[in-house]
Design a protein around this motif. Structure first.
Motif, PDB file in Angstrom:
ATOM      1  N   GLY A 146       0.814  -1.206   0.000  1.00  0.00           N
ATOM      2  CA  GLY A 146       0.000   0.000   0.000  1.00  0.00           C
ATOM      3  C   GLY A 146       0.850   1.259   0.000  1.00  0.00           C
ATOM      4  O   GLY A 146       2.080   1.202   0.036  1.00  0.00           O
ATOM      5  N   CYS A 147       0.173   2.401  -0.042  1.00  0.00           N
ATOM      6  CA  CYS A 147       0.916   3.655  -0.153  1.00  0.00           C
ATOM      7  C   CYS A 147       0.061   4.823   0.300  1.00  0.00           C
ATOM      8  O   CYS A 147      -1.140   4.850   0.053  1.00  0.00           O
ATOM      9  CB  CYS A 147       1.340   3.848  -1.610  1.00  0.00           C
ATOM     10  N   ASP A 148       0.713   5.761   0.988  1.00  0.00           N
ATOM     11  CA  ASP A 148       0.010   6.967   1.444  1.00  0.00           C
ATOM     12  C   ASP A 148       0.405   8.206   0.642  1.00  0.00           C
ATOM     13  O   ASP A 148       0.094   9.317   1.024  1.00  0.00           O
ATOM     14  CB  ASP A 148       0.367   7.269   2.915  1.00  0.00           C
ATOM     15  N   LYS A 149       1.139   8.002  -0.449  1.00  0.00           N
ATOM     16  CA  LYS A 149       1.670   9.171  -1.147  1.00  0.00           C
ATOM     17  C   LYS A 149       0.632   9.855  -2.041  1.00  0.00           C
ATOM     18  O   LYS A 149       0.730  11.024  -2.318  1.00  0.00           O
ATOM     19  CB  LYS A 149       2.876   8.758  -2.006  1.00  0.00           C
ATOM     20  N   PHE A 150      -0.308   9.102  -2.555  1.00  0.00           N
ATOM     21  CA  PHE A 150      -1.369   9.655  -3.402  1.00  0.00           C
ATOM     22  C   PHE A 150      -0.845  10.505  -4.566  1.00  0.00           C
ATOM     23  O   PHE A 150      -1.241  11.658  -4.741  1.00  0.00           O
ATOM     24  CB  PHE A 150      -2.390  10.453  -2.564  1.00  0.00           C
ATOM     25  N   CYS A 151       0.070   9.952  -5.327  1.00  0.00           N
ATOM     26  CA  CYS A 151       0.437  10.595  -6.587  1.00  0.00           C
ATOM     27  C   CYS A 151      -0.850  10.656  -7.415  1.00  0.00           C
ATOM     28  O   CYS A 151      -1.637   9.709  -7.407  1.00  0.00           O
ATOM     29  CB  CYS A 151       1.500   9.773  -7.322  1.00  0.00           C
ATOM     30  N   THR A 152      -1.040  11.752  -8.133  1.00  0.00           N
ATOM     31  CA  THR A 152      -2.373  11.992  -8.701  1.00  0.00           C
ATOM     32  C   THR A 152      -2.713  11.072  -9.867  1.00  0.00           C
ATOM     33  O   THR A 152      -3.848  11.026 -10.304  1.00  0.00           O
ATOM     34  CB  THR A 152      -2.508  13.460  -9.159  1.00  0.00           C
ATOM     35  N   PHE A 153      -1.709  10.334 -10.386  1.00  0.00           N
ATOM     36  CA  PHE A 153      -1.978   9.432 -11.517  1.00  0.00           C
ATOM     37  C   PHE A 153      -2.191   7.987 -11.067  1.00  0.00           C
ATOM     38  O   PHE A 153      -2.506   7.125 -11.876  1.00  0.00           O
ATOM     39  CB  PHE A 153      -0.797   9.454 -12.517  1.00  0.00           C
ATOM     40  N   CYS A 154      -2.004   7.696  -9.784  1.00  0.00           N
ATOM     41  CA  CYS A 154      -1.773   6.309  -9.369  1.00  0.00           C
ATOM     42  C   CYS A 154      -2.958   5.706  -8.612  1.00  0.00           C
ATOM     43  O   CYS A 154      -3.559   6.349  -7.750  1.00  0.00           O
ATOM     44  CB  CYS A 154      -0.517   6.270  -8.492  1.00  0.00           C
ATOM     45  N   VAL A 155      -3.249   4.453  -8.941  1.00  0.00           N
ATOM     46  CA  VAL A 155      -4.378   3.759  -8.307  1.00  0.00           C
ATOM     47  C   VAL A 155      -3.981   2.999  -7.038  1.00  0.00           C
ATOM     48  O   VAL A 155      -4.846   2.530  -6.308  1.00  0.00           O
ATOM     49  CB  VAL A 155      -5.023   2.728  -9.269  1.00  0.00           C
ATOM     50  N   VAL A 156      -2.680   2.867  -6.811  1.00  0.00           N
ATOM     51  CA  VAL A 156      -2.232   1.980  -5.724  1.00  0.00           C
ATOM     52  C   VAL A 156      -2.880   2.289  -4.364  1.00  0.00           C
ATOM     53  O   VAL A 156      -3.355   1.381  -3.684  1.00  0.00           O
ATOM     54  CB  VAL A 156      -0.686   1.959  -5.632  1.00  0.00           C
ATOM     55  N   PRO A 157      -2.936   3.568  -3.942  1.00  0.00           N
ATOM     56  CA  PRO A 157      -3.544   3.809  -2.623  1.00  0.00           C
ATOM     57  C   PRO A 157      -5.002   3.342  -2.552  1.00  0.00           C
ATOM     58  O   PRO A 157      -5.500   3.077  -1.464  1.00  0.00           O
ATOM     59  CB  PRO A 157      -3.447   5.334  -2.472  1.00  0.00           C
ATOM     60  N   TYR A 158      -5.658   3.246  -3.706  1.00  0.00           N
ATOM     61  CA  TYR A 158      -7.061   2.824  -3.713  1.00  0.00           C
ATOM     62  C   TYR A 158      -7.208   1.309  -3.833  1.00  0.00           C
ATOM     63  O   TYR A 158      -8.145   0.718  -3.316  1.00  0.00           O
ATOM     64  CB  TYR A 158      -7.817   3.503  -4.868  1.00  0.00           C
ATOM     65  N   GLY A 190       7.734  -3.763  -1.950  1.00  0.00           N
ATOM     66  CA  GLY A 190       6.697  -2.901  -1.392  1.00  0.00           C
ATOM     67  C   GLY A 190       6.345  -1.870  -2.433  1.00  0.00           C
ATOM     68  O   GLY A 190       7.199  -1.497  -3.242  1.00  0.00           O
ATOM     69  N   GLN A 191       5.097  -1.422  -2.435  1.00  0.00           N
ATOM     70  CA  GLN A 191       4.737  -0.380  -3.414  1.00  0.00           C
ATOM     71  C   GLN A 191       5.551   0.876  -3.138  1.00  0.00           C
ATOM     72  O   GLN A 191       5.882   1.619  -4.042  1.00  0.00           O
ATOM     73  CB  GLN A 191       3.242  -0.052  -3.312  1.00  0.00           C
ATOM     74  N   ASN A 192       5.825   1.103  -1.863  1.00  0.00           N
ATOM     75  CA  ASN A 192       6.669   2.237  -1.479  1.00  0.00           C
ATOM     76  C   ASN A 192       7.613   1.714  -0.412  1.00  0.00           C
ATOM     77  O   ASN A 192       7.515   2.054   0.764  1.00  0.00           O
ATOM     78  CB  ASN A 192       5.780   3.375  -0.965  1.00  0.00           C
ATOM     79  N   SER A 224      11.113   2.254  -4.699  1.00  0.00           N
ATOM     80  CA  SER A 224      11.387   3.326  -3.750  1.00  0.00           C
ATOM     81  C   SER A 224      10.789   4.652  -4.204  1.00  0.00           C
ATOM     82  O   SER A 224      10.660   4.896  -5.396  1.00  0.00           O
ATOM     83  CB  SER A 224      12.888   3.553  -3.656  1.00  0.00           C
ATOM     84  N   HIS A 225      10.492   5.481  -3.234  1.00  0.00           N
ATOM     85  CA  HIS A 225      10.089   6.856  -3.539  1.00  0.00           C
ATOM     86  C   HIS A 225      11.271   7.765  -3.176  1.00  0.00           C
ATOM     87  O   HIS A 225      11.836   7.628  -2.084  1.00  0.00           O
ATOM     88  CB  HIS A 225       8.858   7.241  -2.726  1.00  0.00           C
ATOM     89  N   PRO A 226      11.644   8.694  -4.073  1.00  0.00           N
ATOM     90  CA  PRO A 226      12.795   9.550  -3.773  1.00  0.00           C
ATOM     91  C   PRO A 226      12.694  10.248  -2.418  1.00  0.00           C
ATOM     92  O   PRO A 226      13.694  10.381  -1.709  1.00  0.00           O
ATOM     93  CB  PRO A 226      12.790  10.562  -4.925  1.00  0.00           C
ATOM     94  N   ASN A 263       1.867  15.464  -7.675  1.00  0.00           N
ATOM     95  CA  ASN A 263       1.985  15.335  -6.214  1.00  0.00           C
ATOM     96  C   ASN A 263       3.130  14.395  -5.829  1.00  0.00           C
ATOM     97  O   ASN A 263       2.997  13.564  -4.927  1.00  0.00           O
ATOM     98  CB  ASN A 263       0.668  14.828  -5.601  1.00  0.00           C
ATOM     99  N   ARG A 264       4.273  14.550  -6.517  1.00  0.00           N
ATOM    100  CA  ARG A 264       5.401  13.656  -6.221  1.00  0.00           C
ATOM    101  C   ARG A 264       6.203  14.098  -4.996  1.00  0.00           C
ATOM    102  O   ARG A 264       7.055  13.378  -4.522  1.00  0.00           O
ATOM    103  CB  ARG A 264       6.325  13.557  -7.452  1.00  0.00           C
ATOM    104  N   GLN A 265       5.961  15.305  -4.537  1.00  0.00           N
ATOM    105  CA  GLN A 265       6.558  15.776  -3.273  1.00  0.00           C
ATOM    106  C   GLN A 265       8.082  15.943  -3.319  1.00  0.00           C
ATOM    107  O   GLN A 265       8.760  15.831  -2.304  1.00  0.00           O
ATOM    108  CB  GLN A 265       6.156  14.859  -2.109  1.00  0.00           C
TER     109      GLN A 265
HETATM  110  S1  SF4 Z   1       3.257   6.118  -7.748  1.00  0.00           S
HETATM  111 FE1  SF4 Z   1       4.237   5.020  -6.056  1.00  0.00          FE
HETATM  112  S2  SF4 Z   1       4.468   6.590  -4.463  1.00  0.00           S
HETATM  113 FE2  SF4 Z   1       2.935   7.386  -5.894  1.00  0.00          FE
HETATM  114  S3  SF4 Z   1       0.933   6.755  -5.057  1.00  0.00           S
HETATM  115 FE3  SF4 Z   1       1.594   5.176  -6.531  1.00  0.00          FE
HETATM  116  S4  SF4 Z   1       2.637   3.635  -5.294  1.00  0.00           S
HETATM  117 FE4  SF4 Z   1       2.512   5.509  -4.052  1.00  0.00          FE
END
Ligand code: SF4
Length: 430
Positions: A146-158, A190-192, A224-226, A263-265
């Motif tokens: 899972g992931c809490d980053k919520f990049c605006t293109f990504c479905v993973v957190p959902y 891990g997704q992140n 990894s997330h940068p 929203n890559r932070q």
């Molecule tokens: S792209 Fe990676 S860091 Fe961003 S929301 Fe998706 S899984 Fe998380």
């Protein structure tokens, strides 16, 4: 991670007497473990279901039953829509419920409808899974999901849910099992993955703990997330011998404007500085990355910034895609989309540059003696397929008995998809 999850599903189903087969035709159960990260991957599921339906009918004609299951993120995200389009599917479950497979399988056929389990259950999946039954020389081990980053293109957190880290003891125990079953390399998944915080441990601390396990020759982690590359993890690259000098570090774009919209932070310069620090710590570190071109609002100048970053960093390999809107994500609202032709053109330009860099890096390996972990038989008789420290496939003539060995190999040539190597003299004499 889907490869890992599929293996764990096989572990769960082994308790019911199922064993994996190579062909879907004639199987008692077929599970499509699906990915929702891009539109194309999701579309493939429907095409594949059409093919499997015919196999399901063939089996029925012989008086048998093929349970057809869809697992993973497409099942999680599209649930009812999928069943509407493919009503012949018997079983539909998300990535967090496959430990409940025995119960689901027992319910198949009891009602006219498919059995559906797309919960995010309170009980933790990893607490309920049986021990792994078999391990390859290079094995995977999920440490967080899972992931809490919520990049605006990504479905993973959902689809995979919020970030969850597995406890340290559970991970160490699974790693020990994998090593006892013959694994020499473990990739922590891990997704992140570098957001890992099980029992308050950082990923760096977990890596240092696992590095002490007898028999472990290689350790990797992905993805990894940068923003989560902390000082400890950077230092680990210089100090932990089994940590391979290869890092997948997605950047997605070189444009700060687009990074912000995603929203890559972090900024492109943050990424540059991070790579500088990593390379200062480990000078032979090779990098790979992910890129998205044609994100909504991406201009020619934004794309030029991506190309500039690629030129500056130099990647040993990379994955690059055209942006595709994923339902339910903020970026899918459709504002300011890039024309399809423009996206395709940018992707062609980017991929040509990335391929040139991959080739250039592969060519620098030619003539060197590299450690290669022999993983499985190659395509030709007498040949084995292994991996270099930089994850490049390497073909080597060697006896099957050497699968699982890390050998010294002289790299003789670099091809489009792999390297050709030969056992270095001392190895050949061994
Ligand atoms: S792209 Fe990676 S860091 Fe961003 S929301 Fe998706 S899984 Fe998380």
């Amino acid at each position: 991670m889907n490869v890992y999850d599929s293996a764990r599903m096989a572990d769960v189903l082994a308790r019911l007497g199922y064993t994996p087969v190579d062909e879907a035709a004639g199987a008692d159960m077929v599970i499509l473990n699906t990915c929702h990260i891009r539109e194309k991957a999701a579309q493939k599921v429907y095409a594949e279901l059409g093919r499997l339906r015919r196999l399901q009918e063939d089996k029925k004609k012989t008086g048998g039953r093929m349970i057809l299951a869809v697992a993973g993120c497409v099942a999680q995200a599209e649930g009812e829509e999928l069943l509407r389009r493919a009503p012949f599917v018997d079983l539909l479950f998300g990535p967090q419920t496959y430990h409940r497979l025995p119960r689901m399988v027992a319910m198949v056929g009891q009602t006219a409808r498919a059995v559906v389990d797309t919960d995010f259950p309170a009980e933790r999946k990893f607490d309920r899974l049986p021990e792994t039954a078999a391990a390859a020389a290079a094995a995977f081990l999920t440490v967080q999901e899972g992931c809490d980053k919520f990049c605006t293109f990504c479905v993973v957190p959902y689809t995979r849910g919020v970030e969850e880290s597995r406890p340290v003891d559970q991970i160490v125990a699974e790693a020990e099992q994998l090593l006892a079953q013959g694994a020499r390399e473990i990739t922590l998944l891990g997704q992140n993955v570098n957001a890992y915080h099980g029992d308050g441990w950082s990923l760096a601390r977990l890596i240092r703990r696992l590095a002490k396990l007898p028999g472990l020759a290689r350790l990797r982690y992905t993805t990894s997330h940068p923003s989560d590359m902390d000082d400890g993890l950077i230092a680990a690259h210089g100090e932990v011998e089994v940590l391979m000098p290869y890092l997948h570090l997605p950047v997605q774009t070189g444009s700060d404007r687009v990074l912000k919209a995603m929203n890559r932070q972090h900024t492109a310069d943050d990424y540059r500085r991070l790579v500088e620090r990593l390379r200062a710590t480990r000078s032979d570190l090779a990098l790979s990355s992910d890129f998205i071109v044609g994100f909504p609002g991406e201009t020619a100048a934004d794309f030029a910034a991506t190309m500039a970053l690629v030129d500056e960093i130099g990647f040993a390999s990379a994955f690059s895609f055209k942006y595709s809107p994923r339902p339910g994500t903020p970026a899918a609202s459709g504002l300011d989309p890039v024309r399809e032709a423009e996206k395709a053109e940018r992707l062609t330009v980017l991929q040509a540059r990335l391929e040139a860099q991959r080739r250039e890096f592969a060519n620098t390996c030619v003539g060197r003696v590299l450690p290669v972990l022999l993983e499985k038989p190659g395509r030709h008789a007498g040949q084995l397929l292994g991996r270099s420290p930089y994850l490049q496939p390497v073909h080597i003539e060697a006896a099957t008995a050497r699968i699982g060995d890390e050998v010294s190999a002289r790299i003789a040539a670099a091809g489009p998809n792999s390297l050709a190597g030969e056992l270095a003299v001392a190895e050949a004499d061994a």
